[in-house]
Motif scaffolding. Sequence first.
Motif, PDB file in Angstrom:
ATOM      1  N   LEU A   1     -19.440 -14.995  49.250  1.00  0.00           N
ATOM      2  CA  LEU A   1     -18.339 -15.867  48.494  1.00  0.00           C
ATOM      3  C   LEU A   1     -17.169 -15.364  48.362  1.00  0.00           C
TER       4      LEU A   1
ATOM      5  N   TRP B   1     -15.570 -13.924  50.785  1.00  0.00           N
ATOM      6  CA  TRP B   1     -14.892 -14.017  52.207  1.00  0.00           C
ATOM      7  C   TRP B   1     -13.987 -15.357  52.241  1.00  0.00           C
ATOM      8  N   TYR B   2     -13.119 -15.160  53.070  1.00  0.00           N
ATOM      9  CA  TYR B   2     -12.234 -16.468  53.488  1.00  0.00           C
ATOM     10  C   TYR B   2     -13.228 -17.457  53.785  1.00  0.00           C
ATOM     11  N   ARG B   3     -12.685 -18.822  53.521  1.00  0.00           N
ATOM     12  CA  ARG B   3     -13.443 -19.923  53.908  1.00  0.00           C
ATOM     13  C   ARG B   3     -13.685 -19.831  55.590  1.00  0.00           C
ATOM     14  N   GLY B   4     -12.610 -19.585  56.244  1.00  0.00           N
ATOM     15  CA  GLY B   4     -12.948 -19.477  57.793  1.00  0.00           C
ATOM     16  C   GLY B   4     -13.674 -18.782  58.202  1.00  0.00           C
TER      17      GLY B   4
ATOM     18  N   GLN C   1     -16.402 -17.504  56.408  1.00  0.00           N
ATOM     19  CA  GLN C   1     -17.533 -18.222  56.028  1.00  0.00           C
ATOM     20  C   GLN C   1     -18.107 -19.255  57.222  1.00  0.00           C
ATOM     21  N   ALA C   2     -17.139 -20.131  57.374  1.00  0.00           N
ATOM     22  CA  ALA C   2     -17.477 -21.379  58.473  1.00  0.00           C
ATOM     23  C   ALA C   2     -17.953 -20.582  59.739  1.00  0.00           C
TER      24      ALA C   2
ATOM     25  N   GLU D   1     -18.072 -30.831  57.074  1.00  0.00           N
ATOM     26  CA  GLU D   1     -17.912 -30.251  55.816  1.00  0.00           C
ATOM     27  C   GLU D   1     -19.119 -30.684  54.622  1.00  0.00           C
TER      28      GLU D   1
ATOM     29  N   TYR E   1     -21.319 -27.437  55.547  1.00  0.00           N
ATOM     30  CA  TYR E   1     -20.784 -26.373  54.713  1.00  0.00           C
ATOM     31  C   TYR E   1     -20.937 -26.514  53.230  1.00  0.00           C
ATOM     32  N   ASP E   2     -20.453 -27.464  52.519  1.00  0.00           N
ATOM     33  CA  ASP E   2     -20.884 -27.492  51.036  1.00  0.00           C
ATOM     34  C   ASP E   2     -22.110 -27.318  50.870  1.00  0.00           C
TER      35      ASP E   2
ATOM     36  N   LEU F   1     -23.088 -23.750  51.015  1.00  0.00           N
ATOM     37  CA  LEU F   1     -22.186 -22.935  49.789  1.00  0.00           C
ATOM     38  C   LEU F   1     -22.663 -23.372  48.446  1.00  0.00           C
TER      39      LEU F   1
ATOM     40  N   ARG G   1     -24.115 -20.188  46.260  1.00  0.00           N
ATOM     41  CA  ARG G   1     -23.588 -19.918  44.670  1.00  0.00           C
ATOM     42  C   ARG G   1     -24.892 -19.960  43.798  1.00  0.00           C
TER      43      ARG G   1
END
Length: 114
Positions: free
Chosen positions: A35, A37-40, A42-43, A81, A84-85, A88, A92
């Motif tokens: 969590l 890490w940068y979003r990119g 992670q993706a 999206e 990904y959500d 994530l 979390r």
Amino acid sequence: MIRTFRYGAAKLSLLAALVCPQVLVADGLTGNQFLTWYRGDQAIYLLTQLVMAGSIAARVKPPLSDCIADNFFAETGGISEAGYDRVLDNVREFTDFHPSSVLVVTIEAACGSF
């Protein structure tokens, strides 16, 4: 269309791995670390794992592979999206576990077991 898309996603994932520097993933990786890490990053990590899971599923259980594509990949390539959500949100919730483990559970919740 899904088969073509999967091959396109695999190529995109390989290209992203070659072009974008990735954080090395140690065995002890947890959701808490992921969590940060940068979003990119992670993706890209999730996309690589999803392509691998989809490839395995295509060989052992093709309907599962189609479900993975429908639920986690965007029509334009990459991870969606919503996919990904979904992942994530679970990372979390289960921060002590490796993100790959959480991803497998997320896939199985959406699509059934491998």
